[in-house]
Design an enzyme around this catalytic site. Sequence first.
Site: not given
Length: 163
Positions: A98, A132
């Site tokens: 990711g 994030y």
Amino acid sequence: MAANIRSATPADVGAIFALMHELAEFEKLTHLFVATEDAVHDALFGARSSSEALVAEADGRIVGYALFFHNYSTFLGRRGLYLEDLYVQPTQRGSGLGTCMLRRLAALAVERQCGRFEWSVLDWNQPAIDFYEKLGATVLPDWRIVRVTDEALERLAAPDNAS
């Protein structure tokens, strides 16, 4: 495990479509999943393609994808890169795939002189929010997505609704 991030090709559409369905299951939104493999192929590789994708491979199979497109900021006067989906299969999470895809997209946004790189996250998905934020992203608390679909979209588009 050998991992690879690359641009999607037409041969990858079946795998991307299957991962899209896995994402819908993870988000508990399969009741909204009406996409078809042909529609995904058209969006990515058709004559009027509107999106692009990266795929993450591990041990010779596709285990993740990132689907994105350009938008435009009137305030910045520049286009942006919008990430529609980032998905890595649960067995591959924590492997760095990711992060690699987000870094590749950030580099692409810089290369294309985009003013920003943005995406949405479900408010209940705290592991994603934490991930994030760890990468330097800001989750904007004061913005909400506005959406018109299905019959409401048809009604809004109807000429007799013009004011």
